[in-house]
Design a protein around this motif. Structure first.
Motif, PDB file in Angstrom:
ATOM      1  N   THR A 147       0.821  -1.205   0.000  1.00 57.25           N
ATOM      2  CA  THR A 147       0.000   0.000   0.000  1.00 57.25           C
ATOM      3  C   THR A 147       0.857   1.258   0.000  1.00 57.25           C
ATOM      4  O   THR A 147       2.013   1.240   0.427  1.00 57.25           O
ATOM      5  CB  THR A 147      -0.933   0.042   1.225  1.00 57.25           C
ATOM      6  OG1 THR A 147      -0.138   0.055   2.413  1.00 57.25           O
ATOM      7  CG2 THR A 147      -1.866  -1.162   1.246  1.00 57.25           C
ATOM      8  N   ILE A 148       0.252   2.333  -0.491  1.00 54.20           N
ATOM      9  CA  ILE A 148       0.847   3.669  -0.437  1.00 54.20           C
ATOM     10  C   ILE A 148      -0.192   4.593   0.171  1.00 54.20           C
ATOM     11  O   ILE A 148      -1.304   4.718  -0.361  1.00 54.20           O
ATOM     12  CB  ILE A 148       1.254   4.180  -1.829  1.00 54.20           C
ATOM     13  CG1 ILE A 148       2.350   3.298  -2.435  1.00 54.20           C
ATOM     14  CG2 ILE A 148       1.722   5.638  -1.753  1.00 54.20           C
ATOM     15  CD1 ILE A 148       2.680   3.665  -3.883  1.00 54.20           C
ATOM     16  N   ASP A 149       0.142   5.227   1.277  1.00 54.47           N
ATOM     17  CA  ASP A 149      -0.785   6.181   1.873  1.00 54.47           C
ATOM     18  C   ASP A 149      -0.923   7.392   0.959  1.00 54.47           C
ATOM     19  O   ASP A 149       0.060   7.879   0.400  1.00 54.47           O
ATOM     20  CB  ASP A 149      -0.285   6.620   3.249  1.00 54.47           C
ATOM     21  CG  ASP A 149      -1.327   7.443   3.978  1.00 54.47           C
ATOM     22  OD1 ASP A 149      -1.335   8.685   3.778  1.00 54.47           O
ATOM     23  OD2 ASP A 149      -2.127   6.874   4.730  1.00 54.47           O
ATOM     24  N   VAL A 150      -2.152   7.862   0.811  1.00 55.04           N
ATOM     25  CA  VAL A 150      -2.393   8.958  -0.125  1.00 55.04           C
ATOM     26  C   VAL A 150      -1.560  10.193   0.214  1.00 55.04           C
ATOM     27  O   VAL A 150      -1.127  10.930  -0.683  1.00 55.04           O
ATOM     28  CB  VAL A 150      -3.904   9.298  -0.174  1.00 55.04           C
ATOM     29  CG1 VAL A 150      -4.394   9.818   1.172  1.00 55.04           C
ATOM     30  CG2 VAL A 150      -4.197  10.305  -1.272  1.00 55.04           C
ATOM     31  N   ASP A 151      -1.284  10.423   1.494  1.00 54.07           N
ATOM     32  CA  ASP A 151      -0.506  11.596   1.884  1.00 54.07           C
ATOM     33  C   ASP A 151       0.961  11.485   1.475  1.00 54.07           C
ATOM     34  O   ASP A 151       1.675  12.491   1.434  1.00 54.07           O
ATOM     35  CB  ASP A 151      -0.605  11.817   3.393  1.00 54.07           C
ATOM     36  CG  ASP A 151      -2.008  12.221   3.829  1.00 54.07           C
ATOM     37  OD1 ASP A 151      -2.725  12.816   3.002  1.00 54.07           O
ATOM     38  OD2 ASP A 151      -2.391  11.932   4.974  1.00 54.07           O
ATOM     39  N   ALA A 152       1.411  10.263   1.191  1.00 51.55           N
ATOM     40  CA  ALA A 152       2.802  10.054   0.771  1.00 51.55           C
ATOM     41  C   ALA A 152       2.936   9.972  -0.746  1.00 51.55           C
ATOM     42  O   ALA A 152       4.063   9.917  -1.261  1.00 51.55           O
ATOM     43  CB  ALA A 152       3.353   8.779   1.399  1.00 51.55           C
ATOM     44  N   LEU A 153       1.815   9.980  -1.461  1.00 53.83           N
ATOM     45  CA  LEU A 153       1.859   9.754  -2.904  1.00 53.83           C
ATOM     46  C   LEU A 153       2.734  10.768  -3.630  1.00 53.83           C
ATOM     47  O   LEU A 153       3.519  10.414  -4.508  1.00 53.83           O
ATOM     48  CB  LEU A 153       0.435   9.774  -3.474  1.00 53.83           C
ATOM     49  CG  LEU A 153       0.310   9.522  -4.969  1.00 53.83           C
ATOM     50  CD1 LEU A 153       0.790   8.126  -5.336  1.00 53.83           C
ATOM     51  CD2 LEU A 153      -1.149   9.712  -5.415  1.00 53.83           C
ATOM     52  N   CYS A 154       2.600  12.031  -3.267  1.00 52.22           N
ATOM     53  CA  CYS A 154       3.336  13.093  -3.968  1.00 52.22           C
ATOM     54  C   CYS A 154       4.428  13.710  -3.095  1.00 52.22           C
ATOM     55  O   CYS A 154       4.899  14.825  -3.370  1.00 52.22           O
ATOM     56  CB  CYS A 154       2.377  14.185  -4.432  1.00 52.22           C
ATOM     57  SG  CYS A 154       1.043  13.598  -5.486  1.00 52.22           S
ATOM     58  N   ALA A 155       4.841  13.006  -2.058  1.00 53.19           N
ATOM     59  CA  ALA A 155       5.785  13.578  -1.090  1.00 53.19           C
ATOM     60  C   ALA A 155       7.241  13.419  -1.497  1.00 53.19           C
ATOM     61  O   ALA A 155       8.113  14.113  -0.980  1.00 53.19           O
ATOM     62  CB  ALA A 155       5.570  12.935   0.282  1.00 53.19           C
ATOM     63  N   GLY A 156       7.525  12.524  -2.413  1.00 50.65           N
ATOM     64  CA  GLY A 156       8.911  12.246  -2.782  1.00 50.65           C
ATOM     65  C   GLY A 156       9.385  13.053  -3.974  1.00 50.65           C
ATOM     66  O   GLY A 156       8.685  13.928  -4.486  1.00 50.65           O
ATOM     67  N   PRO A 157      10.598  12.774  -4.436  1.00 51.53           N
ATOM     68  CA  PRO A 157      11.152  13.487  -5.595  1.00 51.53           C
ATOM     69  C   PRO A 157      10.417  13.131  -6.875  1.00 51.53           C
ATOM     70  O   PRO A 157       9.850  12.043  -7.014  1.00 51.53           O
ATOM     71  CB  PRO A 157      12.610  13.015  -5.632  1.00 51.53           C
ATOM     72  CG  PRO A 157      12.601  11.700  -4.935  1.00 51.53           C
ATOM     73  CD  PRO A 157      11.552  11.806  -3.870  1.00 51.53           C
ATOM     74  N   ALA A 158      10.426  14.048  -7.821  1.00 55.02           N
ATOM     75  CA  ALA A 158       9.750  13.848  -9.098  1.00 55.02           C
ATOM     76  C   ALA A 158      10.541  12.920 -10.001  1.00 55.02           C
ATOM     77  O   ALA A 158      11.772  12.936 -10.016  1.00 55.02           O
ATOM     78  CB  ALA A 158       9.529  15.192  -9.788  1.00 55.02           C
ATOM     79  N   LEU A 159       9.820  12.098 -10.742  1.00 50.58           N
ATOM     80  CA  LEU A 159      10.436  11.253 -11.757  1.00 50.58           C
ATOM     81  C   LEU A 159      10.567  12.072 -13.034  1.00 50.58           C
ATOM     82  O   LEU A 159       9.563  12.490 -13.618  1.00 50.58           O
ATOM     83  CB  LEU A 159       9.559  10.019 -12.009  1.00 50.58           C
ATOM     84  CG  LEU A 159      10.064   9.039 -13.068  1.00 50.58           C
ATOM     85  CD1 LEU A 159      11.334   8.348 -12.593  1.00 50.58           C
ATOM     86  CD2 LEU A 159       8.983   8.002 -13.385  1.00 50.58           C
ATOM     87  N   GLU A 160      11.791  12.322 -13.455  1.00 49.24           N
ATOM     88  CA  GLU A 160      12.012  13.187 -14.607  1.00 49.24           C
ATOM     89  C   GLU A 160      12.023  12.432 -15.929  1.00 49.24           C
ATOM     90  O   GLU A 160      12.068  13.032 -16.991  1.00 49.24           O
ATOM     91  CB  GLU A 160      13.339  13.945 -14.438  1.00 49.24           C
ATOM     92  CG  GLU A 160      13.379  14.849 -13.212  1.00 49.24           C
ATOM     93  CD  GLU A 160      12.282  15.906 -13.217  1.00 49.24           C
ATOM     94  OE1 GLU A 160      11.752  16.226 -14.298  1.00 49.24           O
ATOM     95  OE2 GLU A 160      11.943  16.416 -12.126  1.00 49.24           O
ATOM     96  N   ASP A 161      12.004  11.086 -15.886  1.00 50.73           N
ATOM     97  CA  ASP A 161      11.970  10.314 -17.125  1.00 50.73           C
ATOM     98  C   ASP A 161      10.704  10.636 -17.908  1.00 50.73           C
ATOM     99  O   ASP A 161       9.634  10.857 -17.322  1.00 50.73           O
ATOM    100  CB  ASP A 161      11.981   8.816 -16.820  1.00 50.73           C
ATOM    101  CG  ASP A 161      13.279   8.366 -16.169  1.00 50.73           C
ATOM    102  OD1 ASP A 161      14.227   9.181 -16.130  1.00 50.73           O
ATOM    103  OD2 ASP A 161      13.330   7.218 -15.698  1.00 50.73           O
ATOM    104  N   PRO A 162      10.791  10.660 -19.224  1.00 53.16           N
ATOM    105  CA  PRO A 162       9.577  10.892 -20.019  1.00 53.16           C
ATOM    106  C   PRO A 162       8.636   9.706 -19.897  1.00 53.16           C
ATOM    107  O   PRO A 162       9.048   8.598 -19.492  1.00 53.16           O
ATOM    108  CB  PRO A 162      10.121  11.024 -21.454  1.00 53.16           C
ATOM    109  CG  PRO A 162      11.399  10.256 -21.436  1.00 53.16           C
ATOM    110  CD  PRO A 162      11.977  10.463 -20.073  1.00 53.16           C
TER     111      PRO A 162
END
Length: 497
Positions: free
Chosen positions: A124-139
């Motif tokens: 599982t991934i908690d919704v609050d952690a979904l966008c908390a990390g670094p961005a994936l820059e790969d296209p």
């Protein structure tokens, strides 16, 4: 024959949509919900961060990501993030019980589940952690037309929900069909009030306007008492709803809320009386167009035109690119004005039911016709009227409910001999669920225990409003439970009581 359709967006255009919008207009409004409003650049950043989180969880091409969330922008973020990695998404109704959620997660072979306070046996991934990390820059990865995009679960007549497989081609052509039918462009502002775990909410109210350069506002929970004030405040140009919602709105006391921003509203999920359509149009001062479709057809197959002849009481004309026929039991078109089964053909028709080849073959024939199980009539102008349902499906407030699933729960009680579930007409919800049972000899007639069993195993909207006990349930001449007789009996009892 189907009218020639315009070109549809490619899967790459949809998957890369957040990046493209951010480059074209970084500060322009994109997606908002009750908690946050994201510009195009902010939304694209959230998608890339979510993609990074999913990649970190091992998600890759061909995987399925399950999302168990109420209406909030993270569900849309997760959709684009999964597609960016070449994965598909299966939205889970958050109202489901733990057992129902687990069934969908297992059936879909979900690699990960996104949600909050989840009680599932899966990563599982908690919704609050979904966008908390670094961005994936790969296209975004290259996505083919026939790659799975959405896995939408709909209850089946066997009692177990079925996964409707929609590929990227299905989604792309439906976005184009809906966009053309509703004349959606960059000036629009879609207000989403239907559940985002339905394909209608995803395609009609979210993807279609975003592709057109328009904006989307997601309402967390529909409230009739505050809805008109919400429209006045955010100024949407259109929304899609079900008859139950429109019934609630027309029942409201007079209001001076300014709803003049609306240019059109859409109704689907169940036929709507012409009189109610007139009441909605008078109340909101806007055109209401009624349409018809199924999850298996990626949402919509017919709609009354915004410009041109609208026929209240019908669900309109086939969308360009689709063929709609009414056929007899042998699959032959019936004469104009006669009843038969509605069948649909077009690039919007699903790939099939996940892991259910026999049910797929029964639903989509060798010539590509989707057999809807609905009875309809085509008039002299090609407008479709839905007059009945072959299947016993109950539609409660826009939610599809199959009696067999509820009957299976009732049969789980040792004392139940027979069980049958029917829909009772309801002025607000369209239909409500009513159950009839007979008990085994010497068994306690414990209706409270049956209701508790339903409360434990079924989502709230599926639970019977009443459970009636009969000595014997009616049967037809071949010994099958006679549901038409039960409906007649229930209607008579409801009118008296």
């Amino acid at each position: 024959m189907a009218e020639q359709a315009a070109a549809s967006p490619s899967p790459a255009e949809i998957v890369g949509l957040p990046d493209r919008r951010a480059l074209a207009d970084p500060d322009g409004p994109c997606v908002a919900d009750d908690a946050v409003a994201s510009s195009n650049a902010e939304f694209a950043d959230r998608v890339r961060r979510a993609a990074g989180t999913l990649r970190g969880a091992g998600v890759g091409p061909g995987d399925v990501v399950a999302v168990a969330l109420p209406n909030r922008s993270e569900l849309v973020v997760a959709l684009f993030a999964a597609w960016r990695l070449g994965a598909a998404v299966t939205p889970i109704n958050p109202a489901l019980t733990a057992a129902e959620r687990q069934y969908q997660v297992d059936d879909a072979s979900a690699a990960v589940v996104i949600g909050q306070d989840l009680d599932v046996d899966a990563p599982t991934i908690d919704v609050d952690a979904l966008c908390a990390g670094p961005a994936l820059e790969d296209p975004p990865v290259e996505v083919l037309d026939d790659a799975l995009a959405l896995l939408i679960y709909t209850s089946g007549t066997t009692g177990k929900p079925k996964g409707v497989m929609l590929d990227h081609r299905n989604v792309a052509v439906m976005c184009r069909m809906v966009g053309d039918a509703l004349a959606v462009d960059a000036r629009d502002h879609s207000l989403l009030i239907l559940p985002l775990f339905h394909v209608n909410g995803i395609v009609v109210s979210t993807l279609t306007p975003l592709l057109a350069g328009a904006r989307v506002t997601i309402a967390g929970r529909f409230s009739p008492s505050t809805f008109l004030g919400l429209v006045e405040r955010i100024r949407p140009t259109y929304f899609s709803a079900v008859p139950a919602i429109y019934a609630m709105l027309t029942a409201l006391p007079p209001s001076d809320a300014d709803v003049s921003s609306l240019r059109v509203v859409v109704c689907g999920a169940a036929p709507m009386p012409a009189e109610e359509i007139a009441r909605v149009e008078q109340r909101l001062g806007v055109v209401l167009v009624e349409g018809y479709g199924l999850s298996e057809g990626t949402t919509a197959s017919t709609i009354n035109p915004i410009d041109g002849v609208r026929k209240p009481g019908t669900v309109g004309l086939p969308l360009p690119g689709q063929e709609v026929l009414v056929v007899d039991g042998d699959g032959r078109p019936v004469p104009q004005g006669e009843r038969g089964e509605v069948v649909i053909r077009g690039e919007n028709v699903m790939r099939g039911y996940l892991n259910r080849p026999e049910e797929t073959a029964r639903t989509v024939d060798g010539d590509g016709w989707l057999h809807t199980g609905d009875v309809g009539i085509l008039d002299e102008d090609g407008y479709l009227r839905i007059v009945d349902r072959i299947k016993d499906m109950i539609i409660r407030g826009g939610e599809n409910i199959y009696p067999k699933e509820i009957e299976s729960v009732l049969y789980g009680h040792d004392g139940v001999l027979e069980a049958a579930v029917v829909g009772r007409p309801d002025p607000v919800l369209g239909e409500v669920v009513v159950a009839y049972v007979s008990f085994r000899p010497d068994a306690d007639h414990d209706v409270d225990a049956l209701q508790a069993l339903c409360d434990e195993r079924l989502a709230k909207y599926k639970r019977p409003v009443a459970i009636h006990v009969l000595d014997d349930l009616p049967k037809n001449p071949v010994g099958k439970l006679d549901k038409p007789a039960l409906r007649t009996r229930d209607a008579a009892a409801a009118s008296v009581g």
